[in-house]
Write a protein that holds these residues in place. Structure first.
Motif, PDB file in Angstrom:
ATOM      1  N   HIS A  62       0.861  -1.177   0.000  1.00  0.00           N
ATOM      2  CA  HIS A  62       0.000   0.000   0.000  1.00  0.00           C
ATOM      3  C   HIS A  62       0.904   1.237   0.000  1.00  0.00           C
ATOM      4  O   HIS A  62       1.584   1.524   0.991  1.00  0.00           O
ATOM      5  N   TYR A  63       0.892   1.928  -1.121  1.00  0.00           N
ATOM      6  CA  TYR A  63       1.806   3.055  -1.325  1.00  0.00           C
ATOM      7  C   TYR A  63       1.014   4.362  -1.377  1.00  0.00           C
ATOM      8  O   TYR A  63       0.139   4.540  -2.222  1.00  0.00           O
ATOM      9  N   PHE A  64       1.308   5.259  -0.444  1.00  0.00           N
ATOM     10  CA  PHE A  64       0.622   6.543  -0.387  1.00  0.00           C
ATOM     11  C   PHE A  64       1.159   7.472  -1.476  1.00  0.00           C
ATOM     12  O   PHE A  64       2.372   7.596  -1.658  1.00  0.00           O
ATOM     13  N   GLY A  65       0.236   8.140  -2.169  1.00  0.00           N
ATOM     14  CA  GLY A  65       0.610   9.021  -3.260  1.00  0.00           C
ATOM     15  C   GLY A  65       1.273  10.308  -2.804  1.00  0.00           C
ATOM     16  O   GLY A  65       1.550  10.512  -1.620  1.00  0.00           O
ATOM     17  N   GLU A  66       1.510  11.213  -3.760  1.00  0.00           N
ATOM     18  CA  GLU A  66       2.206  12.452  -3.443  1.00  0.00           C
ATOM     19  C   GLU A  66       1.212  13.589  -3.200  1.00  0.00           C
ATOM     20  O   GLU A  66       0.067  13.555  -3.649  1.00  0.00           O
ATOM     21  N   VAL A  75      -3.479  13.419 -10.197  1.00  0.00           N
ATOM     22  CA  VAL A  75      -2.780  14.113 -11.276  1.00  0.00           C
ATOM     23  C   VAL A  75      -1.283  13.852 -11.131  1.00  0.00           C
ATOM     24  O   VAL A  75      -0.829  13.279 -10.147  1.00  0.00           O
ATOM     25  N   ALA A  76      -0.510  14.283 -12.144  1.00  0.00           N
ATOM     26  CA  ALA A  76       0.958  14.219 -12.109  1.00  0.00           C
ATOM     27  C   ALA A  76       1.442  12.811 -11.724  1.00  0.00           C
ATOM     28  O   ALA A  76       1.045  11.822 -12.336  1.00  0.00           O
ATOM     29  N   GLY A  77       2.280  12.732 -10.673  1.00  0.00           N
ATOM     30  CA  GLY A  77       2.850  11.443 -10.304  1.00  0.00           C
ATOM     31  C   GLY A  77       1.814  10.433  -9.863  1.00  0.00           C
ATOM     32  O   GLY A  77       1.964   9.233 -10.119  1.00  0.00           O
ATOM     33  N   ASN A  78       0.759  10.893  -9.195  1.00  0.00           N
ATOM     34  CA  ASN A  78      -0.291   9.964  -8.770  1.00  0.00           C
ATOM     35  C   ASN A  78      -0.977   9.323  -9.971  1.00  0.00           C
ATOM     36  O   ASN A  78      -1.214   8.110 -10.000  1.00  0.00           O
ATOM     37  N   ARG A  79      -1.277  10.135 -10.961  1.00  0.00           N
ATOM     38  CA  ARG A  79      -1.878   9.580 -12.172  1.00  0.00           C
ATOM     39  C   ARG A  79      -0.898   8.637 -12.869  1.00  0.00           C
ATOM     40  O   ARG A  79      -1.290   7.586 -13.386  1.00  0.00           O
TER      41      ARG A  79
END
Length: 298
Positions: A62-66, A75-79
């Motif tokens: 489970h990796y939490f986004g930015e 958006v950006a890195g999360n997307r």
């Protein structure tokens, strides 16, 4: 795509990662423009922003986004992580080892899904909604071997189950792999040698596999990362650790062997801080495993 990284090895972020592929040199997610690659970084830095990546019981990471303040946006890195398969990009994960330190390569992952976790504090301590990605590792292991005793006990268990058993054998190996995955989030390297490259370390249970409950067997805090010769000493009870982090050496360890090991076995040197759960497991190790060798060698 072919990558010049070996699972478990350490790399300099600026020189060996971004120097080879480009991408943003700051932050938790990097998206190089010239390569079909998404690079995610996991580690202690995320804790300061109110979240902590973790492995669940099904070996999903489970990796939490930015996004440090306010609700996270897709958006950006999360997307880039969420859509990496659709975009034809390889997703890789590196573990931060500390400020100014190299990064450990954990390998290729695939994003299976994501969810929103409300009430996650941001950098300023305010509750917000965080995006969490479910990632599955595509690697057979993390470059980290089981301890000698653990492997022998697992093999013996598999032999005992031979008649019943492909499914049970898979379950046992899955538990061992999950233990290793969780352990590297607890321990950075060998407390005796300082080695942090997983290719040269073993995952050693503090409370042995055979004596542990099902939950203890997959608890990363029931473990140490040790170089092979240090693992052998710990596994067989020739050494242990005190509650204050000092090394304990059995008086039964032959002096000629001790002199030839090439390990710093100075019992006055502090070997770091252990968590409360690790201390409970170490108490068992001292009382049951280590005490077996508290007698002169004959």
């Amino acid at each position: 795509m072919e990558l010049p990284f070996e699972v478990g090895a350490l790399y300099n972020r600026q020189r060996q990662i971004h120097g080879a592929f480009g991408g943003q040199q700051q932050g938790g997610i990097s998206t190089p423009k010239e390569h079909p690659l998404v690079i995610a970084f996991t580690g202690e830095a995320g804790v300061s922003h109110g979240y902590h990546d973790f492995w669940d019981d099904d070996e999903i990471f489970h990796y939490f986004g930015e996004g440090q303040v306010g609700d996270m946006k897709y958006v950006a890195g999360n997307r880039a992580i969420g859509e990496h398969v659709k975009d034809g990009k390889t997703l890789v994960v590196f573990q931060m080892m500390g400020k100014g330190r190299p990064y450990r390569y954990l390998g290729r992952f695939m994003c299976q899904s994501s969810y929103v976790q409300p009430g996650t504090p941001d950098r300023e301590g305010q509750p917000r909604s965080a995006i969490v990605f479910r990632l599955r590792s595509l690697e057979a292991s993390l470059g980290l071997a089981a301890s000698e005793t653990d492997q022998a006990e697992i093999d013996a268990a598999n032999d005992d189950m031979a008649a019943t058993t492909t499914r049970r054998e898979t379950e046992v190996r899955t538990k061992q792999r999950l233990f290793r995955e969780r352990l590297i989030g607890v321990e950075k390297g060998c407390r005796l040698t300082g080695i942090e490259d997983l290719r040269f370390l073993r995952a050693s249970h503090i409370k042995p596999w055979a004596d542990s409950t099902h939950s203890e067997r997959v608890d990363g805090e029931n473990g140490l990362l040790l170089a092979p010769h240090a693992d052998l000493l710990f596994d067989r009870g020739w050494i242990s650790f005190s509650a204050s982090g000092l090394l304990l050496v059995s008086n039964g360890l032959p002096s000629d062997v001790r002199a030839c090991l090439g390990l710093n076995l100075d019992e006055s040197v502090q070997r770091g801080i252990f968590s409360q759960r690790q201390l409970r497991f170490l108490e068992f190790h001292r009382d049951v495993v280590f005490c077996m060798y508290q007698r002169p060698h004959t």
